[in-house]
Scaffold this active site. Structure first.
Site, PDB file in Angstrom:
ATOM      1  N   GLU A   1       0.838  -1.199   0.000  1.00 45.22           N
ATOM      2  CA  GLU A   1       0.000   0.000   0.000  1.00 45.22           C
ATOM      3  C   GLU A   1       0.875   1.252   0.000  1.00 45.22           C
ATOM      4  OE1 GLU A   1      -4.031   1.573   2.199  1.00 45.22           O
ATOM      5  OE2 GLU A   1      -2.427   0.831   3.469  1.00 45.22           O
TER       6      GLU A   1
ATOM      7  N   GLY B   1       3.166   1.951  11.293  1.00 52.69           N
ATOM      8  CA  GLY B   1       2.860   1.287  12.541  1.00 52.69           C
ATOM      9  C   GLY B   1       2.422  -0.136  12.300  1.00 52.69           C
TER      10      GLY B   1
ATOM     11  N   HIS C   1      -7.145  -1.169  15.309  1.00 50.83           N
ATOM     12  CA  HIS C   1      -7.176  -0.443  14.040  1.00 50.83           C
ATOM     13  C   HIS C   1      -7.065  -1.407  12.862  1.00 50.83           C
ATOM     14  CE1 HIS C   1      -6.203   3.270  11.604  1.00 50.83           C
ATOM     15  NE2 HIS C   1      -5.690   2.335  10.806  1.00 50.83           N
ATOM     16  N   GLU C   2      -6.098  -2.300  12.926  1.00 54.57           N
ATOM     17  CA  GLU C   2      -5.849  -3.198  11.796  1.00 54.57           C
ATOM     18  C   GLU C   2      -6.946  -4.250  11.645  1.00 54.57           C
ATOM     19  OE1 GLU C   2      -3.669  -2.172   9.796  1.00 54.57           O
ATOM     20  OE2 GLU C   2      -2.941  -0.699  11.242  1.00 54.57           O
TER      21      GLU C   2
END
Length: 1025
Positions: free
Chosen positions: A296, A429, A465-466
């Site tokens: 990405e 991160g 988050h992931e």
């Protein structure tokens, strides 16, 4: 993707070196390039930052060696002599000469010739205008029969015409399935592979355009699904757009399916994108290697030829060849392993679900894992062997969050396994690859002995988050990068929402509020952008990974959830995910789903478009006249001089307002949708005060009339806990953003925070400390030490008692520990009270204990930072850093090393981080941001960036979050016209494209705002203090 965690509030020890660099009419000193010094060589020449020498008076003359003349320093850049413009003016007047008696002599021959030429040109223009057809000057213009516009196609590398001129791919061919084989060689640091892409033809064509970047394609064939005989293809390459064209031997027919096969090879990347190599040391300190992917946003094309745009979803079957002793992972479970020879095996993975290319992932290396099964899903955490003991917390956390998300979204996790992998060297991160999430080690590993409560919170929120991305981003993907916020804003929102629901002991208001407040600072600038923005180039796409996409996106969703109410919001989200599973979407698709639930009581699309298609946010001005309140909205800006006033006046938002009023001893809360520039609301009676934006749930700033500001300030001083801690923090944030530049006086802001002696909640205290620290930093960086000392005295007066109350142990709630960390960090950095003495005593005990004493984890970084003040202890900490396996402890030591006052050590530290051997390059951003906080580091860091710009861009992409943050953090404390010119000139000297990058414009605008703040407030600040 989780960006590298910012540390905007890191407070470092103040450099006590006397600095008088900002005097008027400075002498300019020639600067010599300092050699790259190891900090342990005391006999070397002491380094003085070029930027600090920029305006230092009376240092005498310095000569430059020949090799030093190649370096253009800040002083040399700004101190250059400019030609006297009057000379040119005098030369231009020589056409006519004045005689001694004052009369004009005849013109020269040269002047006569020039006049004649000008006259001829003027007559020619007039005749041309007269002879042109009249339609030339009409609105419609002239139309030529049978005239069509022709596209200009670029040339391929072989000189032939490349049959596509756009940066994005055509839609006439779509991929259906990929068969990918990859063989990374961790000895030669190269990889080879092959890909077979099954494509479907939507429009007849003779060529297929797809992506490839820096791949050596050695063979290519094309075959229709009905033919068993593949035919060789001609390939054209256009590297500027990372595109290749496959020229078909015959026309490709609509509706037909074809198989493209290519073989290729390349080097494993030395950057952090594509298929890249990673060095680490095993338990014997032997250098080892692994390979991992980071695709990405635009790097899948550098690992295999593909249709590398998010809307081109397909299925993937990945095969990896590897050494027998290594482990290979990909998105799907391994189907089977086949031996190829005595040393090499081939892992074949199951076919994936339909997904975008940027989510494909491969990791190859020596890894160990721990696993747990939940509801038929195998969850595993992988690490390098010596760190497997730090994986248990991440595994337990992932299992809990996976269960929560499946219930909240109403859709089961669709894969059979979920791997979380700690990568030893990783720029971001974390990265949400479907079924194979990759993490920076500090974002996944938790060590009971050295990780703090804040470290645990960080690991938890990143995993949250992931995992949210497995639905928002993976199952449903934005159609193009202009709507990146649909991925990142939602994942950021869900990380806070999920942690509050599942791990309430780790949830605190301050992190999300701090994130929002800092996002609003960025979003108030003219250099900001709408969260939904048209982008094309790679730099434009990479720049979308910023605080606006993440923080503002999350804040708008938080505001919308509160406006619609939680149940309605959740139901709309579930409809959105169900309707668009395995598809690509735009922002409007989300609003349409929410509208289905709202039953047209409010048009969510109309409301939210005012927030997603406009940059910035509103300033709501509240004026009370008796029982009627007038509300006005306008775009909030810090500097009206930089903003187009005509455009600013056109901004109108639909704002879900909330407000609390005091009617005697009663409080009441109401809501109101302000959807026009101005409107009035009626109050039930006379009120003592009004507080808008209840709980700081809205993404806007409120300005009150003087009467209401005075009433709120009185309330805070007499009974502050009438308002929630979020509301108190909101008032502090609002008044400091309004004060200083206009329209509120700094006197009123300082009057408001006087109540803080009664405050005991973390979020208002940390917000006030942040605002006062910004003022202190601006004054200190201008060398105004006397005024800086007065600001520091004011801070000590507000927080001194609270600092004394802090204990040097791991006790209290997470919020209390975060408050302790903020207060003690500031106190030790600025030598308030006994902070340094207490920290120094703890450091000495720990150092002399030979590992038998452990430091309190929540204040470990503060103790290390004080210890690193001396040269011997700095060297000791560096030795400890090099021998540790605990990533949380290493990061705390690294922060301490970067806070030293020794400039030579700072230079060595940044250079070593850039090289990536002793200190990994992933930590360079953290090092530079830490160095930049205080004198003289911010000058040293800026010089480092200028002198190493080319090397930085070789390691990190020009538009990457890392480069954005490096530029902004090293310039954000400049406040002089000289530094403004220096920053502008530096980036303009690189290229026009660089100078126009959004983060460069933000850096320049920040310096301009600092200059204006100093011009308007220095006199008032002196009087206030």
């Amino acid at each position: 993707m989780e960006p590298f965690p910012s540390s905007d509030r890191i407070q470092l020890p103040r450099n006590m070196i006397e600095n008088s660099m900002f005097e008027e009419e400075p002498d300019v000193v020639d600067l010599a390039k300092e050699p790259s010094l190891h900090p342990l060589e005391p006999d070397e020449v002491e380094y003085e930052p070029r930027s600090s020498r920029l305006l230092v008076r009376g240092l005498g003359e310095h000569e430059m060696d020949e090799d030093e003349e190649d370096y253009e320093s800040s002083a040399k850049l700004l101190g250059m002599s400019f030609m006297n413009r009057s000379t040119g003016l005098r030369n231009n007047t020589s056409g006519y000469r004045q005689s001694s008696n004052g009369s004009c002599s005849a013109p020269s021959v040269r002047t006569t010739v020039i006049c004649a030429v000008v006259l001829v040109i003027a007559i020619s223009v007039i005749m041309a205008i007269y002879l042109l057809p009249k339609c030339t000057f009409t609105k419609e213009g002239c139309h030529m029969k049978n005239h069509t516009m022709k596209l200009i196609y670029p040339l391929a590398t072989n000189g032939k015409v490349f049959p596509w001129a756009n940066t994005s791919l055509p839609n006439d061919v779509i991929p259906v399935h990929y068969d990918i084989v990859l063989h990374p060689d961790l000895t030669t640091m190269k990889f080879s592979g092959s890909v077979q892409i099954t494509v479907k033809i939507l429009q007849g064509t003779s060529h297929i355009i797809l992506h490839s970047s820096k791949l050596n394609i050695t063979k290519g064939t094309l075959a229709s699904s009905s033919s068993s005989q593949p035919k060789p293809i001609e390939l054209l390459e256009y590297p500027l757009n990372d595109q290749i064209a496959i020229l078909a031997p015959e026309a490709l027919l609509v509706g037909q399916v074809y198989n493209i096969t290519m073989e290729f090879s390349s080097n494993l990347s030395s950057t952090y994108s594509g298929f890249y190599k990673i060095a680490y040391k095993d338990h014997n300190s032997t250098k080892r290697w692994l390979a991992a992917t980071q695709f990405e946003p635009l790097s899948a094309r550098s690992a295999f030829p593909c249709f590398d745009e998010p809307a081109f979803k397909a299925t993937f079957q990945v095969t990896v060849k590897r050494k027998k002793q290594l482990c290979a992972l990909s998105n799907m479970p391994r189907h089977r392993t086949k031996p190829l020879d005595d040393e090499t095996v081939q892992d074949e993975f199951l076919v994936s679900l339909k997904m975008s290319t940027y989510l494909v992932a491969v990791v190859v290396g020596d890894l160990k894992n721990i696993s747990k099964e939940t509801n038929g899903i195998l969850v595993s955490v992988y690490t390098i062997p010596q760190k497997s003991g730090q994986a248990k917390y991440a595994l337990d956390t992932a299992v809990k969050l996976l269960k929560f998300y499946q219930e909240y979204f109403g859709i089961p996790y669709p894969l059979e396994k979920l791997d979380l992998v700690a990568i030893p060297d990783f720029q971001a991160g974390a990265m949400e690859n479907w079924g194979l999430i990759t993490f920076r080690e500090t974002s996944l590993l938790y060590d009971d002995a050295t990780s703090s409560a804040m470290d645990k919170k960080r690991v938890t929120t990143v995993i949250a988050h992931e995992l949210a991305h497995q639905w928002f981003g993976n199952l449903v993907t934005m159609e193009w990068w202009n709507d990146l916020w649909l991925n990142e804003g939602f994942a950021t929102f869900m990380e806070h929402f999920a942690v509050k629901k599942i791990f309430p002991e780790l949830f605190t208001d301050e992190e999300f509020l701090n994130e929002r407040f800092r996002t609003m600072m960025k979003d108030s600038m003219n250099s900001s952008h709408p969260i939904s923005l048209a982008v094309q180039s790679s730099e434009e796409i990479e720049e979308m990974f910023d605080a606006v996409s993440y923080g503002k996106g999350a804040s708008l969703l938080f505001m919308l959830k509160n406006f619609l109410h939680e149940g309605t919001f959740q139901e709309g989200i579930q409809i959105y995910l169900r309707d668009h599973s395995y598809k690509s979407t735009r922002s409007d698709d989300l609003w349409d789903s929410l509208n289905k639930v709202k039953n047209e009581t409010v048009d969510v699309k109309k409301l939210m478009r005012t927030w997603t298609l406009q940059k910035g946010f509103p300033l709501v001005t509240v004026r009370k006249k008796g029982k009627r309140v007038n509300l006005q909205q306008e775009k909030f800006v810090h500097n009206t001089e930089l903003e187009n006033q005509t455009l600013r006046s056109r901004y109108v938002w639909q704002i879900p307002l909330s407000y609390t009023i005091s009617n005697g001893s009663l409080l009441s809360t109401s809501e109101y949708l302000l959807d026009k520039k101005s409107d009035d609301i009626d109050l039930p009676g006379e009120v003592a005060w009004m507080k808008f934006n209840v709980g700081s749930n809205g993404y806007y700033i409120v300005q009150y009339d003087d009467e209401n500001w005075s009433a709120l300030i009185k309330l805070l001083k007499e009974d502050p806990f009438t308002l929630s801690s979020r509301d108190r923090a909101c008032l502090i944030h609002n008044i400091f953003n309004l004060a200083g530049l206009e329209p509120v006086s700094m006197v009123k802001a300082f009057d408001l925070i006087d109540y803080l002696v009664k405050e005991n909640s973390t979020v208002p205290i940390t917000e006030a400390l942040y605002q006062m620290s910004r003022i202190f930093n601006l004054v200190e960086k201008r060398g105004m030490q006397e005024l800086a000392a007065k600001v520091l005295h004011k801070i000590d007066k507000l927080f001194g008692d609270k600092i004394k109350q802090q204990t040097w142990t791991n006790d209290g709630t997470l919020s209390e520990q975060e408050l302790k960390s903020s207060l003690l960090t500031f106190a030790c950095s600025h030598n308030l009270g006994n902070c340094r003495q207490n920290a120094s005593e703890l450091f000495e005990k720990w150092k002399n204990s030979n590992g038998t004493i452990s430091l309190p984890t929540d204040i470990m970084n503060i103790i290390f930072t004080v210890g690193a003040k001396t040269a011997d202890d700095w060297d000791f900490l560096l030795g400890v850093y090099s021998s540790l396996d605990s990533e949380p402890e290493k990061l705390k030591i690294l922060e301490a090393l970067a806070s030293t006052d020794d400039v030579r050590r700072l230079i060595w530290l940044m250079q070593t981080s850039l090289e990536g051997n002793i200190i990994r390059s992933q930590d360079l951003l953290h090092v530079i941001k830490t160095v930049s906080q205080y004198l003289p580091g911010h000058l040293v860091a800026w010089d480092f960036v200028k002198e190493n710009w080319s090397q930085l861009l070789q390691k990190f992409h020009r538009g990457s979050y890392t480069i954005q943050s490096i530029v902004i953090s090293t310039t954000c404390q400049f406040s002089t016209q000289e530094h403004l010119l220096e920053v502008k000139t530096f980036f303009e000297s690189k290229s026009e494209e660089v100078a126009q990058l959004r983060y460069v414009q933000e850096a320049i605008e920040t310096v301009q705002l600092n200059i204006r703040w100093m011009e308007m407030n220095l006199v008032n600040l002196e009087k206030l203090l």
